[in-house]
Scaffold this active site. Structure first.
Site, short mmCIF file in Angstrom:
data_model
loop_
_atom_site.label_atom_id
_atom_site.label_comp_id
_atom_site.label_asym_id
_atom_site.label_seq_id
_atom_site.Cartn_x
_atom_site.Cartn_y
_atom_site.Cartn_z
N HIS A 113 1.13 -1.14 -0.22
CA HIS A 113 -0.08 -0.18 -0.03
C HIS A 113 0.91 1.24 0.09
O HIS A 113 1.58 1.38 0.97
CB HIS A 113 -0.79 -0.04 1.39
N CYS A 114 0.70 2.21 -1.11
CA CYS A 114 1.72 3.19 -1.42
C CYS A 114 0.79 4.16 -0.67
O CYS A 114 -0.12 5.00 -1.36
CB CYS A 114 2.01 3.39 -2.73
N PRO A 115 1.32 5.02 0.32
CA PRO A 115 0.77 6.17 0.77
C PRO A 115 1.06 7.67 -0.19
O PRO A 115 -0.05 8.45 -0.22
CB PRO A 115 1.43 6.51 2.51
#
Length: 377
Positions: free
Chosen positions: A184-186
């Site tokens: 999951h890439c912020p």
């Protein structure tokens, strides 16, 4: 959980057994006897509420840290919007400085062929950065269909309680399973999965190229701007001394205009920002390039590492079933079927879909025979 409780209750249980051996019922005072009865009653109540024969130390740790996990997941979910806005603002500031500060300077010094090369390359790079970042943000990573029984599943998700296909993992931030989940890439406020993994890597790659281009191309301008800033500081210092010592008819020392000051500071800001991003994002891009060459995702790397150690202890060799070979891995990842696709699908903006549906992982027809034999192992 049961192991931790036994570790904590062990000394108390030992004391109770010693009291029984010493005949505490006849010799101990009623106060101590009442404390022992209350202890037993409390232990029965605790076990009736918390005891689980299927639990263990991992379950106890997960339960203890569940509030921390919830806090981190929700904070990252909200901070994702802030990170996306930050990327847009920083990228926009570099583009604005390039047009307002760098372009007027190079128009006076560069030749026409050199200007044309910089013009076409910089805009080509910028278009690819904007396109892939937008696609990575807006494209769903892919989710397994719910309610279907005809898909090949490997296990059941413990969070969703739904069948989970191969290479699918649950994202605690998005709160759903993701096909071929990488992480999951912020900075995207989105999961990186089957359908947007190519956009994520392409954005990292072309953003790194753009930062290296800006840092290298503005090196001479940066040195001149940095020297001018140091000169400005010295002039400001001398100006204060001159104002304190000058007479009425003396002329104040020369100073830089506001536009010159902002131009020099902007060039220094551009070089430092692009250089730092080139180093950090370049390292991340190289890391993901290595994973793609091996046919792995970030999550699968840890899983395969544990599996490799487990099989090595048994004298066996682990083979990644999704590794088709370095070149074929890149072809599958980029969606390249023919030689022309390297231009139309890699070097130019393209929204083509990846190979497969993210649930079954059969090798493409053009994969080499050696890679197909590896898949069969």
């Amino acid at each position: 959980m049961r192991g931790q409780r036994s570790l904590l209750l062990g000394p108390a249980r030992l004391c109770l057994r010693l009291l029984l051996l010493l005949g505490y019922r006849r010799r101990c005072p009623p106060l101590l006897r009442g404390l022992v009865q209350r202890w037993r009653y409390g232990k029965v109540c605790l076990r009736s509420l918390l005891y689980n024969s299927f639990g263990g130390s991992d379950t106890a740790v997960d339960a203890a840290f569940e509030p921390v996990y919830w806090l981190v997941d929700n904070v990252i979910r909200w901070f994702g919007v802030v990170f996306v806005v930050l990327v847009i603002v920083l990228t926009g500031s570099i583009v604005a400085i390039a047009y307002l500060c760098v372009l007027p300077l190079i128009l006076r010094t560069y030749s026409v062929p050199r200007l044309c090369w910089h013009f076409f390359y910089s805009h080509w790079n910028l278009i690819l950065i904007v396109f892939h970042y937008y696609q990575a943000i807006t494209t769903p990573p892919g989710y397994p269909p719910q309610g279907r029984n005809d898909i090949a599943t490997v296990s059941i998700c413990k969070k969703c309680i739904y069948p989970k296909p191969a290479r699918t993992h649950h994202c605690s931030i998005c709160n759903r399973c993701v096909l071929k989940m990488d992480h999951h890439c912020p900075w995207l406020n989105n999961c990186v999965g089957h359908y947007n993994h190519r956009y994520f890597f392409s954005f990292c790659f072309f953003m790194t190229l753009g930062c290296v281009y800006c840092s290298y191309g503005s090196w001479d301008l940066f040195r001149e701007a940095y020297a001018a800033i140091e000169k400005m500081k010295q002039l400001d210092k001398n100006k204060l001394q001159a104002v304190a010592n000058q007479t009425y008819h003396q002329t104040p020392p020369p100073t830089f205009s506001f536009r010159e000051r902002m131009t020099h500071k902007s060039l220094v800001y551009l070089w430092f920002l692009c250089s730092s991003v080139a180093l950090a994002l370049g390292a991340l891009t190289v890391w993901h390039a290595v994973l793609i060459s091996r046919g792995e995702t970030s999550i699968e790397r840890h899983i395969n590492k544990k599996e490799r150690r487990r099989l090595q202890a048994k004298g066996r060799v682990f083979r990644n079933p999704y590794n088709y070979g370095c070149l074929d891995n890149w072809k599958v990842f980029l969606g390249v079927d023919t030689g022309r696709h390297w231009l139309t699908r890699v070097l130019l903006p393209s929204s083509h879909l990846p190979h497969g549906n993210g649930m079954s992982w059969e090798p493409p027809p053009w994969v080499t025979a050696h890679s197909a034999s590896v898949m069969a192992v």
